[in-house]
Scaffold this motif. Structure first.
Motif, PDB file in Angstrom:
ATOM      1  N   LEU A 136       0.842  -1.190   0.000  1.00 10.08           N
ATOM      2  CA  LEU A 136       0.000   0.000   0.000  1.00 10.08           C
ATOM      3  C   LEU A 136       0.878   1.240   0.000  1.00 10.08           C
ATOM      4  N   GLY A 137       0.379   2.330  -0.579  1.00  9.95           N
ATOM      5  CA  GLY A 137       1.142   3.554  -0.681  1.00  9.95           C
ATOM      6  C   GLY A 137       1.481   4.156   0.674  1.00  9.95           C
ATOM      7  N   ALA A 138       2.583   4.922   0.705  1.00  9.10           N
ATOM      8  CA  ALA A 138       3.065   5.491   1.960  1.00  9.10           C
ATOM      9  C   ALA A 138       2.033   6.380   2.637  1.00  9.10           C
ATOM     10  N   LYS A 139       1.136   7.003   1.876  1.00 12.20           N
ATOM     11  CA  LYS A 139       0.122   7.884   2.478  1.00 12.20           C
ATOM     12  C   LYS A 139      -0.846   7.106   3.365  1.00 12.20           C
ATOM     13  N   HIS A 140      -0.880   5.795   3.200  1.00 12.59           N
ATOM     14  CA  HIS A 140      -1.772   4.960   4.014  1.00 12.59           C
ATOM     15  C   HIS A 140      -1.063   4.357   5.221  1.00 12.59           C
ATOM     16  N   ARG A 141       0.235   4.626   5.362  1.00 15.11           N
ATOM     17  CA  ARG A 141       0.999   4.044   6.470  1.00 15.11           C
ATOM     18  C   ARG A 141       0.438   4.539   7.803  1.00 15.11           C
ATOM     19  N   GLY A 142       0.232   3.600   8.708  1.00 17.11           N
ATOM     20  CA  GLY A 142      -0.302   3.939  10.026  1.00 17.11           C
ATOM     21  C   GLY A 142      -1.805   3.847  10.109  1.00 17.11           C
ATOM     22  N   ASN A 143      -2.471   3.825   8.954  1.00 17.02           N
ATOM     23  CA  ASN A 143      -3.930   3.720   8.936  1.00 17.02           C
ATOM     24  C   ASN A 143      -4.401   2.290   8.689  1.00 17.02           C
ATOM     25  N   PHE A 144      -3.627   1.543   7.939  1.00 14.75           N
ATOM     26  CA  PHE A 144      -4.006   0.179   7.586  1.00 14.75           C
ATOM     27  C   PHE A 144      -2.787  -0.718   7.749  1.00 14.75           C
ATOM     28  N   ALA A 145      -3.026  -1.933   8.152  1.00 19.72           N
ATOM     29  CA  ALA A 145      -1.958  -2.925   8.217  1.00 19.72           C
ATOM     30  C   ALA A 145      -2.370  -4.106   7.357  1.00 19.72           C
ATOM     31  N   ALA A 146      -2.638  -5.254   7.977  1.00 23.37           N
ATOM     32  CA  ALA A 146      -2.964  -6.450   7.208  1.00 23.37           C
ATOM     33  C   ALA A 146      -4.456  -6.692   7.061  1.00 23.37           C
ATOM     34  N   ASP A 147      -5.296  -5.996   7.825  1.00 24.50           N
ATOM     35  CA  ASP A 147      -6.738  -6.266   7.846  1.00 24.50           C
ATOM     36  C   ASP A 147      -7.446  -5.483   6.746  1.00 24.50           C
ATOM     37  N   PRO A 148      -7.986  -6.143   5.732  1.00 23.93           N
ATOM     38  CA  PRO A 148      -8.646  -5.404   4.651  1.00 23.93           C
ATOM     39  C   PRO A 148      -9.939  -4.729   5.102  1.00 23.93           C
ATOM     40  N   LYS A 149     -10.522  -5.186   6.200  1.00 25.86           N
ATOM     41  CA  LYS A 149     -11.757  -4.538   6.691  1.00 25.86           C
ATOM     42  C   LYS A 149     -11.505  -3.081   7.061  1.00 25.86           C
ATOM     43  N   ALA A 150     -10.288  -2.792   7.532  1.00 24.18           N
ATOM     44  CA  ALA A 150      -9.959  -1.420   7.896  1.00 24.18           C
ATOM     45  C   ALA A 150      -9.882  -0.511   6.679  1.00 24.18           C
ATOM     46  N   LEU A 151      -9.649  -1.101   5.520  1.00 26.83           N
ATOM     47  CA  LEU A 151      -9.544  -0.329   4.281  1.00 26.83           C
ATOM     48  C   LEU A 151     -10.905  -0.012   3.673  1.00 26.83           C
TER      49      LEU A 151
ATOM     50  N   LEU B 129       2.020 -10.428   3.447  1.00 30.01           N
ATOM     51  CA  LEU B 129       2.611 -11.335   2.472  1.00 30.01           C
ATOM     52  C   LEU B 129       1.547 -12.285   1.953  1.00 30.01           C
ATOM     53  N   SER B 130       1.767 -12.780   0.737  1.00 29.36           N
ATOM     54  CA  SER B 130       0.788 -13.698   0.160  1.00 29.36           C
ATOM     55  C   SER B 130       0.673 -14.984   0.976  1.00 29.36           C
ATOM     56  N   GLU B 131       1.761 -15.415   1.616  1.00 32.03           N
ATOM     57  CA  GLU B 131       1.675 -16.624   2.429  1.00 32.03           C
ATOM     58  C   GLU B 131       0.819 -16.412   3.669  1.00 32.03           C
ATOM     59  N   GLU B 132       0.585 -15.143   4.044  1.00 26.73           N
ATOM     60  CA  GLU B 132      -0.319 -14.864   5.145  1.00 26.73           C
ATOM     61  C   GLU B 132      -1.775 -14.978   4.703  1.00 26.73           C
ATOM     62  N   ILE B 133      -2.015 -14.981   3.413  1.00 28.23           N
ATOM     63  CA  ILE B 133      -3.348 -15.262   2.865  1.00 28.23           C
ATOM     64  C   ILE B 133      -3.545 -16.770   2.741  1.00 28.23           C
ATOM     65  N   TRP B 134      -2.530 -17.440   2.192  1.00 30.10           N
ATOM     66  CA  TRP B 134      -2.590 -18.891   1.988  1.00 30.10           C
ATOM     67  C   TRP B 134      -1.189 -19.449   2.159  1.00 30.10           C
ATOM     68  N   PRO B 135      -0.874 -20.046   3.311  1.00 37.88           N
ATOM     69  CA  PRO B 135       0.471 -20.583   3.521  1.00 37.88           C
ATOM     70  C   PRO B 135       0.837 -21.643   2.490  1.00 37.88           C
ATOM     71  N   ASP B 136       2.021 -21.477   1.909  1.00 31.13           N
ATOM     72  CA  ASP B 136       2.540 -22.407   0.898  1.00 31.13           C
ATOM     73  C   ASP B 136       1.641 -22.500  -0.335  1.00 31.13           C
ATOM     74  N   HIS B 137       1.065 -21.380  -0.719  1.00 35.19           N
ATOM     75  CA  HIS B 137       0.265 -21.359  -1.941  1.00 35.19           C
ATOM     76  C   HIS B 137       1.150 -21.571  -3.160  1.00 35.19           C
ATOM     77  N   PRO B 138       0.593 -22.129  -4.239  1.00 35.39           N
ATOM     78  CA  PRO B 138       1.365 -22.245  -5.489  1.00 35.39           C
ATOM     79  C   PRO B 138       1.542 -20.867  -6.100  1.00 35.39           C
ATOM     80  N   GLU B 139       2.678 -20.629  -6.722  1.00 41.13           N
ATOM     81  CA  GLU B 139       2.931 -19.290  -7.268  1.00 41.13           C
ATOM     82  C   GLU B 139       3.380 -19.361  -8.723  1.00 41.13           C
ATOM     83  N   LYS B 140       4.677 -19.489  -8.976  1.00 40.06           N
ATOM     84  CA  LYS B 140       5.155 -19.571 -10.350  1.00 40.06           C
ATOM     85  C   LYS B 140       5.322 -21.032 -10.748  1.00 40.06           C
ATOM     86  N   VAL B 141       5.205 -21.280 -12.043  1.00 38.25           N
ATOM     87  CA  VAL B 141       5.356 -22.627 -12.579  1.00 38.25           C
ATOM     88  C   VAL B 141       6.305 -22.579 -13.759  1.00 38.25           C
TER      89      VAL B 141
END
Length: 433
Positions: free
Chosen positions: A148-163, A250-262
């Motif tokens: 997320l852009g620097a202007k949002h720093r301190g207002n949002f972290a990992a929770d999308p509900k806050a956005l 991080l994407s692994e915080e959405i889905w640990p060990d998710h498939p990515e590149k092939v």
């Protein structure tokens, strides 16, 4: 959409045989669940088991400058392709569409790709005149992030509900928040969509998504064109280093060990040259083990940093190879994360259930207006027969196929035997009612 023919193309040197029956249901399972066990190689015959040396020995591999192209770079630079009979050359591409076109035209023989690209090719979501693609090898897991852009720093972290309040406010004012993705059917689009949806934000109604090549993400952030983006490394770290943004999660915080590149081949090439494919997979097996060893991470970062590869500072690349993370907004994680993974935990096995998950998300976001042939597409795109044959010849024991459900960060569980029900179960969805 008309279902594809799930049967492989055959030629005069290959034993013609169906690798699966897409109409089969789960044996002994209540309801109408998919039987993914019908896709395991034990019931297959065909070109992947042919003997002899590589049919084609000079191969060009395409890549996009991202840290997760590492096994290709290492296999080339350390002579591992040559060890297994392949004379390799590398082609660097600035965008996924350019790489797609090169593989489709035959300018490259194999390519690093977003997991969703071969899946999208099978259902008409990767462009017109697209050749069928196959996945015999998963190059990496984890290793992506939402910035997320620097202007949002301190207002949002990992929770999308806050956005969500800001997203709704901007939408209502006619100036929706803008987020960058790298390709509509790709991995970054799905991680961003899933994260936004978990926060009650509809990615097709409440915000605007734009397609930006990975190396251009930070430049677009700098011009103020975007509020955030999802991409692989080292571009999230670069945004932090230039004080343009911070990592939400991080994407692994959405889905640990998710498939990515092939590593993808055209189906046509793989079927005609199974020994070449197996030779490539053997080299990648050795390269991936080297990349996963923490003792090699400094050397790996230095190699990838070279101008012909990522052309980025080694320190930026090194920063996200392990599970220690600085988010750029005061949060840090010293351990507990898995980091960019190239081989550990059976990472390379091409799991049919992962293809099914991708198709469920295509359905969720109305990229497929009618239910696809989940089993047929997974059986044609995912090719563990090549993987298992190559590992057998190396004498490598692997974890095999995995059919277990997966639970993502929002607590919702994906049962690969019930993908259509899963796709329709979300509150935030574009499925036509």
């Amino acid at each position: 959409m008309e279902a594809i023919d799930p049967r492989p193309h055959t030629n005069g040197t290959r034993v013609a045989a169906d690798r699966f029956d897409s109409t089969r249901l789960a044996a002994g399972r209540p309801g109408s669940g998919l039987d993914l066990t019908s896709l395991v190689p034990s019931a297959w015959v065909g070109g992947a088991y042919a003997g002899g040396g590589p049919e084609v020995r000079q191969l060009t591999f395409g890549f996009v400058p991202l840290s997760d192209c590492a096994p290709l770079i290492v296999a080339h630079a350390q002579g591992l392709f040559a060890k297994h009979g392949i004379t390799s050359s590398l082609g660097r591409f600035s965008s996924w569409t350019a790489l797609r076109d090169a593989l489709n035209s035959g300018a490259t023989h194999a390519a690093q790709m977003l997991f969703g690209m071969p899946v999208g090719a099978a259902v008409g979501r990767l462009g017109t005149d697209q050749k069928p693609l196959v996945i015999p090898w998963v190059l990496s897991r984890n290793g992506q992030a939402i910035t997320l852009g620097a202007k949002h720093r301190g207002n949002f972290a990992a929770d999308p509900k806050a956005l969500r309040p800001l997203a709704v406010e901007c939408r209502d004012k006619g100036r929706p928040m803008v987020f960058g993705i790298t390709l509509p059917p790709g991995t970054h689009a799905m991680w961003l969509r899933y994260w936004l949806g978990a926060g009650g934000i509809h990615p097709d109604k409440d915000v605007a998504l734009i397609t930006v090549p990975p190396p251009q993400m930070v430049a677009n952030m700098k011009t103020g064109c975007m509020d955030g983006f999802c991409v692989g490394e080292p571009w999230n770290v670069r945004a932090i280093s230039e004080e343009l943004g911070f990592t939400a999660l991080l994407s692994e915080e959405i889905w640990p060990d998710h498939p990515e590149k092939v590593l993808a081949f055209t189906e046509e090439f793989a079927e005609a040259n199974p020994n070449s494919v197996k030779a490539v997979l053997k080299a990648l097996h050795e390269a991936s083990a080297w990349c996963d060893d923490p003792a090699n991470h400094d050397a790996l970062a230095a190699l990838l940093a070279q101008p012909e590869y990522l052309n980025a500072p080694a320190a930026m690349i090194r920063a996200r190879l392990s599970g220690a993370v600085e988010y750029g907004d005061g949060r840090r994680q010293a351990d507990g994360l898995r980091g960019l993974t190239f081989q550990a935990r059976n990472a390379n096995y091409p799991q049919p259930k992962h293809c099914v998950w991708w198709l469920s998300q295509f359905r969720r976001w109305d990229m497929l207006p009618t239910p696809p042939d989940y089993l047929g597409v997974a059986g044609r795109v995912m090719r563990p027969d090549f993987y298992e044959a190559a590992m057998k010849e190396l004498g490598v024991t692997h974890g095999g196929a995995d059919f277990a459900p997966e639970t993502l960060f929002d607590g919702r569980t994906f049962d690969p035997s019930e993908p259509e029900e899963y796709a329709a179960s979300f509150l935030i969805t574009s499925i036509r009612q």
